[in-house]
Write an enzyme that holds these catalytic residues in place. Sequence first.
Site, PDB file in Angstrom:
ATOM      1  NE  ARG A 156       3.729 -19.886 -33.206  1.00 29.34           N
ATOM      2  CZ  ARG A 156       3.138 -18.982 -32.407  1.00 29.34           C
ATOM      3  NH1 ARG A 156       3.874 -18.104 -31.762  1.00 29.34           N
ATOM      4  NH2 ARG A 156       1.845 -18.993 -32.241  1.00 29.34           N
ATOM      5  CG  HIS A 199      -4.943 -14.418 -27.784  1.00 33.42           C
ATOM      6  ND1 HIS A 199      -4.650 -15.522 -27.025  1.00 33.42           N
ATOM      7  CD2 HIS A 199      -5.561 -13.543 -26.937  1.00 33.42           C
ATOM      8  CE1 HIS A 199      -5.074 -15.335 -25.770  1.00 33.42           C
ATOM      9  NE2 HIS A 199      -5.642 -14.143 -25.701  1.00 33.42           N
ATOM     10  CB  CYS A 203      -0.712   4.434 -39.694  1.00 32.33           C
ATOM     11  SG  CYS A 203      -0.648   3.039 -40.838  1.00 32.33           S
ATOM     12  CB  CYS A 233       3.437   1.105 -43.220  1.00 37.06           C
ATOM     13  SG  CYS A 233       1.646   1.284 -43.230  1.00 37.06           S
TER      14      CYS A 233
HETATM   15  C1  BJW Z   1      -4.719 -30.894 -26.270  1.00 37.11           C
HETATM   16  C2  BJW Z   1      -4.031 -31.621 -27.261  1.00 37.11           C
HETATM   17  C3  BJW Z   1      -4.814 -32.402 -28.116  1.00 37.11           C
HETATM   18  C4  BJW Z   1      -2.584 -30.574 -26.117  1.00 37.11           C
HETATM   19  N1  BJW Z   1      -6.152 -32.421 -27.964  1.00 37.11           N
HETATM   20  N2  BJW Z   1      -6.026 -30.931 -26.133  1.00 37.11           N
HETATM   21  C5  BJW Z   1      -5.399 -12.127 -14.286  1.00 37.11           C
HETATM   22  C6  BJW Z   1      -4.590 -12.886 -13.472  1.00 37.11           C
HETATM   23  C7  BJW Z   1      -3.266 -13.092 -13.806  1.00 37.11           C
HETATM   24  C8  BJW Z   1      -2.710 -12.518 -14.938  1.00 37.11           C
HETATM   25  C9  BJW Z   1      -3.506 -11.758 -15.745  1.00 37.11           C
HETATM   26  C10 BJW Z   1      -4.828 -11.567 -15.405  1.00 37.11           C
HETATM   27  N3  BJW Z   1      -5.380 -10.784 -16.385  1.00 37.11           N
HETATM   28  C11 BJW Z   1      -4.443 -10.505 -17.297  1.00 37.11           C
HETATM   29  C12 BJW Z   1      -3.284 -11.079 -16.948  1.00 37.11           C
HETATM   30  C13 BJW Z   1      -2.018 -10.994 -17.707  1.00 37.11           C
HETATM   31  C14 BJW Z   1      -1.915 -11.948 -18.867  1.00 37.11           C
HETATM   32  C15 BJW Z   1      -2.064 -13.371 -18.363  1.00 37.11           C
HETATM   33  O1  BJW Z   1      -3.095 -13.990 -18.424  1.00 37.11           O
HETATM   34  N4  BJW Z   1      -0.973 -13.931 -17.872  1.00 37.11           N
HETATM   35  C16 BJW Z   1      -0.999 -15.314 -17.383  1.00 37.11           C
HETATM   36  C17 BJW Z   1       0.080 -16.122 -18.109  1.00 37.11           C
HETATM   37  C18 BJW Z   1      -0.846 -15.300 -15.898  1.00 37.11           C
HETATM   38  N5  BJW Z   1      -2.893 -11.679 -19.921  1.00 37.11           N
HETATM   39  C19 BJW Z   1      -2.700 -10.726 -20.828  1.00 37.11           C
HETATM   40  O2  BJW Z   1      -1.722 -10.003 -20.801  1.00 37.11           O
HETATM   41  C20 BJW Z   1      -3.765 -10.546 -21.901  1.00 37.11           C
HETATM   42  N6  BJW Z   1      -4.217  -9.205 -21.941  1.00 37.11           N
HETATM   43  C21 BJW Z   1      -4.986  -8.702 -20.970  1.00 37.11           C
HETATM   44  O3  BJW Z   1      -5.327  -9.368 -20.024  1.00 37.11           O
HETATM   45  O4  BJW Z   1      -5.378  -7.403 -21.179  1.00 37.11           O
HETATM   46  C22 BJW Z   1      -6.137  -6.748 -20.141  1.00 37.11           C
HETATM   47  C23 BJW Z   1      -7.543  -7.236 -20.026  1.00 37.11           C
HETATM   48  C24 BJW Z   1      -8.087  -7.579 -18.803  1.00 37.11           C
HETATM   49  C25 BJW Z   1      -9.418  -7.986 -18.692  1.00 37.11           C
HETATM   50  C26 BJW Z   1     -10.215  -8.044 -19.810  1.00 37.11           C
HETATM   51  C27 BJW Z   1      -9.667  -7.711 -21.036  1.00 37.11           C
HETATM   52  C28 BJW Z   1      -8.326  -7.333 -21.135  1.00 37.11           C
HETATM   53  C29 BJW Z   1      -3.181 -10.859 -23.280  1.00 37.11           C
HETATM   54  C30 BJW Z   1      -2.814 -12.316 -23.419  1.00 37.11           C
HETATM   55  C31 BJW Z   1      -2.111 -12.546 -24.760  1.00 37.11           C
HETATM   56  C32 BJW Z   1      -1.663 -13.987 -24.901  1.00 37.11           C
HETATM   57  N7  BJW Z   1      -0.815 -14.095 -26.018  1.00 37.11           N
HETATM   58  C33 BJW Z   1      -0.382 -15.424 -26.436  1.00 37.11           C
HETATM   59  C34 BJW Z   1       0.530 -15.267 -27.652  1.00 37.11           C
HETATM   60  C35 BJW Z   1      -0.292 -14.876 -28.896  1.00 37.11           C
HETATM   61  C36 BJW Z   1       0.545 -14.793 -30.111  1.00 37.11           C
HETATM   62  C37 BJW Z   1       1.255 -16.095 -30.400  1.00 37.11           C
HETATM   63  O5  BJW Z   1       0.598 -17.118 -30.743  1.00 37.11           O
HETATM   64  O6  BJW Z   1       2.478 -16.134 -30.260  1.00 37.11           O
HETATM   65  O7  BJW Z   1      -1.516 -16.222 -26.753  1.00 37.11           O
HETATM   66  S1  BJW Z   1       0.432 -16.363 -25.139  1.00 37.11           S
HETATM   67  C38 BJW Z   1      -0.264 -17.919 -25.609  1.00 37.11           C
HETATM   68  O8  BJW Z   1      -1.150 -18.393 -24.545  1.00 37.11           O
HETATM   69  C39 BJW Z   1      -1.164 -17.622 -26.823  1.00 37.11           C
HETATM   70  C40 BJW Z   1      -2.355 -18.503 -26.524  1.00 37.11           C
HETATM   71  O9  BJW Z   1      -3.481 -18.045 -27.249  1.00 37.11           O
HETATM   72  C41 BJW Z   1      -2.491 -18.383 -25.036  1.00 37.11           C
HETATM   73  C42 BJW Z   1      -3.293 -19.501 -24.426  1.00 37.11           C
HETATM   74  O10 BJW Z   1      -2.641 -20.726 -24.588  1.00 37.11           O
HETATM   75  P1  BJW Z   1      -3.485 -22.057 -24.855  1.00 37.11           P
HETATM   76  O11 BJW Z   1      -4.160 -21.965 -26.158  1.00 37.11           O
HETATM   77  O12 BJW Z   1      -4.319 -22.368 -23.692  1.00 37.11           O
HETATM   78  O13 BJW Z   1      -2.288 -23.120 -25.042  1.00 37.11           O
HETATM   79  P2  BJW Z   1      -1.533 -23.983 -23.913  1.00 37.11           P
HETATM   80  O14 BJW Z   1      -0.298 -24.515 -24.527  1.00 37.11           O
HETATM   81  O15 BJW Z   1      -1.386 -23.230 -22.663  1.00 37.11           O
HETATM   82  O16 BJW Z   1      -2.538 -25.181 -23.604  1.00 37.11           O
HETATM   83  C43 BJW Z   1      -2.833 -26.159 -24.585  1.00 37.11           C
HETATM   84  C44 BJW Z   1      -3.801 -27.163 -23.978  1.00 37.11           C
HETATM   85  O17 BJW Z   1      -4.155 -28.073 -25.000  1.00 37.11           O
HETATM   86  C45 BJW Z   1      -3.215 -27.970 -22.812  1.00 37.11           C
HETATM   87  O18 BJW Z   1      -4.121 -27.956 -21.713  1.00 37.11           O
HETATM   88  C46 BJW Z   1      -3.094 -29.392 -23.375  1.00 37.11           C
HETATM   89  O19 BJW Z   1      -3.375 -30.408 -22.421  1.00 37.11           O
HETATM   90  C47 BJW Z   1      -4.115 -29.383 -24.472  1.00 37.11           C
HETATM   91  N8  BJW Z   1      -3.801 -30.282 -25.607  1.00 37.11           N
HETATM   92  N9  BJW Z   1      -2.743 -31.436 -27.167  1.00 37.11           N
HETATM   93  C48 BJW Z   1      -6.765 -31.745 -26.999  1.00 37.11           C
HETATM   94  N10 BJW Z   1      -4.296 -33.186 -29.127  1.00 37.11           N
END
Ligand code: BJW
Length: 241
Positions: free
Chosen positions: A59, A113, A124, A140
């Site tokens: 990536r 993220h 650390c 590290c």
């Molecule tokens: C276009 C386009 C074009 C295409 N033009 N548009 C509540 C309910 C259920 C579950 C949970 C909950 N709270 C927490 C959770 C657990 C979990 C979670 O949400 N799970 C779900 C999957 C159900 N969340 C977590 O674990 C998070 N931590 C957490 O919640 O801690 C506790 C906390 C609670 C409350 C407050 C604070 C903290 C951490 C989440 C970490 C996500 N990590 C990743 C990987 C990062 C590293 C890496 O890059 O590898 O982050 S996963 C991945 O998804 C990445 C992204 O940032 C994230 C979001 O994805 P994104 O950006 O939306 O991409 P896509 O592919 O899903 O969508 C793309 C969109 O673009 C589409 O709609 C297309 O249509 C569009 N598109 N081309 C315009 N040209």
Amino acid sequence: MTRYTNIVILTGAGVSAESGLGTFRDKGGLWTKYDPYKLATPEAFSEDPERVHAFYNMRRASMTDAAPNAAHHSLAHWEAARRENGAGEFLLVTQNVDDLHERAGSRSLLHMHGELDKSRCSCCGDIQPCNGDLSTAMTCATCGKTGGLRPHVVWFGEMPFDMDRIADALDACDLFVAIGTSGTVYPAAGFVQRVAALGQAHTVEINLEPSEGHSSFAERTYGPASETVPRFVEDLRSSGV
Ligand code: BJW
């Protein structure tokens, strides 16, 4: 047209799609090809760190080859113009780990993220720039331990960064715009409901297609970000916002 004084923009993978970086959940997206629970959790890293490094090294190389597109540029120009005019607050919160917003010139930017071009020591906590590959053989420079360096990104089950600053900005904003995000990952997916519940901000979704949370947005625009974002920004700027 309303003159907005506190703007929060949330971006997701869709804003970088036309720069050649894959999204996660679209057809052919990263999580349709790879299992996120084997690559993007702390447990996956403990179980097989080299597998996780290989994924993020790939990536990081793709990110280096990519360039910002018109959506990144228009957001950066908008922020700069507002700063020049003393127009008020502007915060860009990105879920993306790529550096395309900063390469386009965005300055008021939070990577909730994390960032692919940084490493973090699991032992650390030291954070360092990282422009090449990471491996378990690396040591590290701060604590001297080997094998603990990891990508400085937020995996499932981990707390996203800067949540206090983001919450304050959301609660104060009068315009919230979500761009290129599927609205499936929390807490980012809940930002629009938080803003809408306060009732003081206009909410806009700009995406290729309706997201999971589309019905929470007051205004929605669909199409490729490289076209929709510059048009949206130009419309606001031409009316002095
Ligand atoms: C276009 C386009 C074009 C295409 N033009 N548009 C509540 C309910 C259920 C579950 C949970 C909950 N709270 C927490 C959770 C657990 C979990 C979670 O949400 N799970 C779900 C999957 C159900 N969340 C977590 O674990 C998070 N931590 C957490 O919640 O801690 C506790 C906390 C609670 C409350 C407050 C604070 C903290 C951490 C989440 C970490 C996500 N990590 C990743 C990987 C990062 C590293 C890496 O890059 O590898 O982050 S996963 C991945 O998804 C990445 C992204 O940032 C994230 C979001 O994805 P994104 O950006 O939306 O991409 P896509 O592919 O899903 O969508 C793309 C969109 O673009 C589409 O709609 C297309 O249509 C569009 N598109 N081309 C315009 N040209």
